[in-house]
Design a protein around this motif. Structure first.
Motif, PDB file in Angstrom:
ATOM      1  N   LEU A 183      42.953  41.069  41.896  1.00  0.00           N
ATOM      2  CA  LEU A 183      43.712  40.395  40.845  1.00  0.00           C
ATOM      3  C   LEU A 183      42.803  39.847  39.758  1.00  0.00           C
ATOM      4  CD1 LEU A 183      46.006  38.432  43.334  1.00  0.00           C
ATOM      5  CD2 LEU A 183      46.438  40.675  42.293  1.00  0.00           C
ATOM      6  N   LEU A 184      43.089  40.187  38.515  1.00  0.00           N
ATOM      7  CA  LEU A 184      42.333  39.729  37.349  1.00  0.00           C
ATOM      8  C   LEU A 184      43.188  38.771  36.528  1.00  0.00           C
ATOM      9  CD1 LEU A 184      41.151  43.257  36.148  1.00  0.00           C
ATOM     10  CD2 LEU A 184      39.758  41.602  37.394  1.00  0.00           C
ATOM     11  N   ALA A 185      42.566  37.692  36.032  1.00  0.00           N
ATOM     12  CA  ALA A 185      43.235  36.757  35.114  1.00  0.00           C
ATOM     13  C   ALA A 185      44.614  36.367  35.648  1.00  0.00           C
ATOM     14  CB  ALA A 185      43.330  37.374  33.719  1.00  0.00           C
ATOM     15  N   LEU A 240      36.479  35.102  45.335  1.00  0.00           N
ATOM     16  CA  LEU A 240      36.715  34.687  43.953  1.00  0.00           C
ATOM     17  C   LEU A 240      35.440  34.862  43.143  1.00  0.00           C
ATOM     18  CD1 LEU A 240      38.456  33.280  41.766  1.00  0.00           C
ATOM     19  CD2 LEU A 240      37.657  31.093  42.698  1.00  0.00           C
ATOM     20  N   LEU A 241      35.546  35.592  42.043  1.00  0.00           N
ATOM     21  CA  LEU A 241      34.452  35.742  41.092  1.00  0.00           C
ATOM     22  C   LEU A 241      34.884  35.051  39.805  1.00  0.00           C
ATOM     23  CD1 LEU A 241      31.740  36.946  40.154  1.00  0.00           C
ATOM     24  CD2 LEU A 241      32.999  39.038  39.536  1.00  0.00           C
ATOM     25  N   MET A 242      34.227  33.938  39.486  1.00  0.00           N
ATOM     26  CA  MET A 242      34.507  33.206  38.261  1.00  0.00           C
ATOM     27  C   MET A 242      33.460  33.589  37.229  1.00  0.00           C
ATOM     28  SD  MET A 242      37.258  31.449  38.761  1.00  0.00           S
ATOM     29  CE  MET A 242      37.226  30.503  37.247  1.00  0.00           C
ATOM     30  N   ILE A 291      39.802  37.992  43.674  1.00  0.00           N
ATOM     31  CA  ILE A 291      40.279  37.513  42.375  1.00  0.00           C
ATOM     32  C   ILE A 291      39.092  37.413  41.426  1.00  0.00           C
ATOM     33  CG2 ILE A 291      41.401  35.591  41.166  1.00  0.00           C
ATOM     34  CD1 ILE A 291      42.666  34.816  43.913  1.00  0.00           C
ATOM     35  N   VAL A 292      39.308  37.851  40.178  1.00  0.00           N
ATOM     36  CA  VAL A 292      38.319  37.690  39.107  1.00  0.00           C
ATOM     37  C   VAL A 292      39.008  36.891  38.006  1.00  0.00           C
ATOM     38  CG1 VAL A 292      36.833  38.843  37.430  1.00  0.00           C
ATOM     39  CG2 VAL A 292      37.247  39.913  39.669  1.00  0.00           C
ATOM     40  N   HIS A 293      38.348  35.816  37.562  1.00  0.00           N
ATOM     41  CA  HIS A 293      38.990  34.928  36.589  1.00  0.00           C
ATOM     42  C   HIS A 293      37.940  34.351  35.647  1.00  0.00           C
ATOM     43  CE1 HIS A 293      42.836  32.955  35.749  1.00  0.00           C
ATOM     44  NE2 HIS A 293      42.120  31.921  35.331  1.00  0.00           N
ATOM     45  N   GLY A 294      38.348  34.027  34.447  1.00  0.00           N
ATOM     46  CA  GLY A 294      37.451  33.434  33.464  1.00  0.00           C
ATOM     47  C   GLY A 294      37.523  31.920  33.464  1.00  0.00           C
ATOM     48  N   TRP A 295      36.359  31.292  33.405  1.00  0.00           N
ATOM     49  CA  TRP A 295      36.322  29.832  33.322  1.00  0.00           C
ATOM     50  C   TRP A 295      37.030  29.321  32.075  1.00  0.00           C
ATOM     51  CZ3 TRP A 295      35.630  26.936  37.272  1.00  0.00           C
ATOM     52  CH2 TRP A 295      34.740  27.292  38.299  1.00  0.00           C
TER      53      TRP A 295
END
Length: 183
Positions: A94-96, A141-143, A116-120
């Motif tokens: 899951l992205l964003a 989780l990859l931030m 999950i990949v998400h932007g700070w």
């Protein structure tokens, strides 16, 4: 084929969007079949009205007995999680990730391996809420120092997706194992 990756694009996007296209290329290079449903006609109905039909279209792509991964970006992540509650899949990427669609309700997903990949600096989906969700679910989780579009990290996201697919491949496909008689 190792299985099927179904990639769902975000709102105001399409199946040829940058992120889902890049992930499709990674999946295919790793020996997975990749498909990208087109939700643009459904998105024209509006944010709330498109969710249930998106879920139905996504579920329709699943082939029983085939190892399946749902991956998505933004609204695509949201519907991938909800669709996972209604069909059997092996994992989620899951992205964003939005954890709520105002007027629709909260995000949920089946208890499958989830990355999950998400932007700070995500201006639409608060990073702190995604961190809390990932912690509660024990999701990988990859931030990233990026915004909602995650445009500055496409290569890194592709590498991360490749590692995710390897992890899925390493897990036994429990559905394909014969039943064991109880004694």
């Amino acid at each position: 084929m190792k299985g099927h990756v179904i990639l769902s694009h975000g709102s105001d996007s399409g199946p040829d969007a940058t992120k889902v296209s890049a992930l499709a290329q990674v999946a295919e290079s790793c020996g997975w079949r990749a498909s990208r449903p087109d939700y643009r006609d459904l998105d024209a109905r509006g944010m709330v009205a498109c969710v249930a039909p998106r879920i139905a279209r996504l579920r329709h792509k699943v082939r029983p007995g085939e190892r399946t991964v749902f991956a998505g970006s933004s609204m695509g992540s949201f519907v991938s999680g909800l669709a996972s509650l209604e069909t059997t899949i092996d994992a989620l990427f899951l992205l964003a990730l939005p954890l709520e669609i105002p007027g629709y309700g909260a995000f949920d997903a089946s208890r499958v391996p989830t990355w999950i990949v998400h932007g700070w600096s995500d201006e639409l989906c608060p990073a702190s809420e995604v961190v809390t969700f990932a912690r509660q679910r024990r999701a990988n989780l990859l931030m990233l120092a990026d915004t909602h579009r995650l445009a500055d990290h496409l290569e890194l996201i592709g590498d991360h997706f490749r590692a995710f697919l390897r992890a899925v491949e390493a897990e036994p496909d429990l559905a394909s194992l014969p039943d064991i008689e109880q004694t």
